[in-house]
Design a protein around this motif. Sequence first.
Motif, PDB file in Angstrom:
ATOM      1  N   LEU A  88      -7.449  22.035 -24.946  1.00 17.76           N
ATOM      2  CA  LEU A  88      -7.857  20.664 -25.235  1.00 17.76           C
ATOM      3  C   LEU A  88      -6.592  19.814 -25.257  1.00 17.76           C
ATOM      4  O   LEU A  88      -5.670  20.092 -26.015  1.00 17.76           O
ATOM      5  N   ILE A  89      -6.526  18.809 -24.394  1.00 17.30           N
ATOM      6  CA  ILE A  89      -5.381  17.903 -24.357  1.00 17.30           C
ATOM      7  C   ILE A  89      -5.710  16.719 -25.259  1.00 17.30           C
ATOM      8  O   ILE A  89      -6.716  16.040 -25.062  1.00 17.30           O
ATOM      9  N   VAL A  90      -4.868  16.497 -26.251  1.00 24.88           N
ATOM     10  CA  VAL A  90      -5.104  15.463 -27.253  1.00 24.88           C
ATOM     11  C   VAL A  90      -4.231  14.258 -26.916  1.00 24.88           C
ATOM     12  O   VAL A  90      -3.008  14.348 -26.922  1.00 24.88           O
ATOM     13  N   LEU A  91      -4.867  13.136 -26.605  1.00 25.93           N
ATOM     14  CA  LEU A  91      -4.164  11.922 -26.188  1.00 25.93           C
ATOM     15  C   LEU A  91      -4.155  10.905 -27.323  1.00 25.93           C
ATOM     16  O   LEU A  91      -5.203  10.574 -27.859  1.00 25.93           O
ATOM     17  N   HIS A  92      -2.974  10.410 -27.650  1.00 28.97           N
ATOM     18  CA  HIS A  92      -2.895   9.380 -28.685  1.00 28.97           C
ATOM     19  C   HIS A  92      -3.247   8.024 -28.105  1.00 28.97           C
ATOM     20  O   HIS A  92      -3.302   7.827 -26.898  1.00 28.97           O
ATOM     21  N   GLY A  93      -3.473   7.072 -28.999  1.00 26.12           N
ATOM     22  CA  GLY A  93      -3.821   5.716 -28.585  1.00 26.12           C
ATOM     23  C   GLY A  93      -2.645   4.999 -27.965  1.00 26.12           C
ATOM     24  O   GLY A  93      -1.580   5.572 -27.761  1.00 26.12           O
ATOM     25  N   GLY A  94      -2.811   3.761 -27.709  1.00 23.11           N
ATOM     26  CA  GLY A  94      -1.865   2.959 -26.945  1.00 23.11           C
ATOM     27  C   GLY A  94      -0.482   2.833 -27.532  1.00 23.11           C
ATOM     28  O   GLY A  94      -0.054   3.624 -28.363  1.00 23.11           O
ATOM     29  N   LEU A  95       0.174   1.818 -27.093  1.00 22.25           N
ATOM     30  CA  LEU A  95       1.581   1.611 -27.403  1.00 22.25           C
ATOM     31  C   LEU A  95       1.853   1.607 -28.901  1.00 22.25           C
ATOM     32  O   LEU A  95       1.094   1.055 -29.674  1.00 22.25           O
TER      33      LEU A  95
END
Length: 102
Positions: free
Chosen positions: A41-48
């Motif tokens: 599972l690749i966990v992506l954080h929110g924006g800038l």
Amino acid sequence: MAMTTTTSGSAPFHVPGLPSPCTTYYKIINSLTSSPSQTPLIVLHGGLGACHEYLLPLTDLSSSRPLIFYDQIGNGLSTHLPEKAGDEEFWTVDLFRASSTT
């Protein structure tokens, strides 16, 4: 209960127009090779301005599969490029794709 392993590091990648490589920081919870049948599972954080750290509570999911956290370029422990602030021609979707597929 299975032992959880953690691996972290930085993957280099070349950005056209920059004199030296940038890096993407990553953290892997559990081995990618010990359970090849388990899709990570690749966990992506929110924006800038965000980074992987606020998503670390999701580590509880690692009992069922490996987790991959990473910091996008310009965030967290990945390369920061303050000289590129506001440069809309530099900060493109293609740049973020390249920095996440190294």
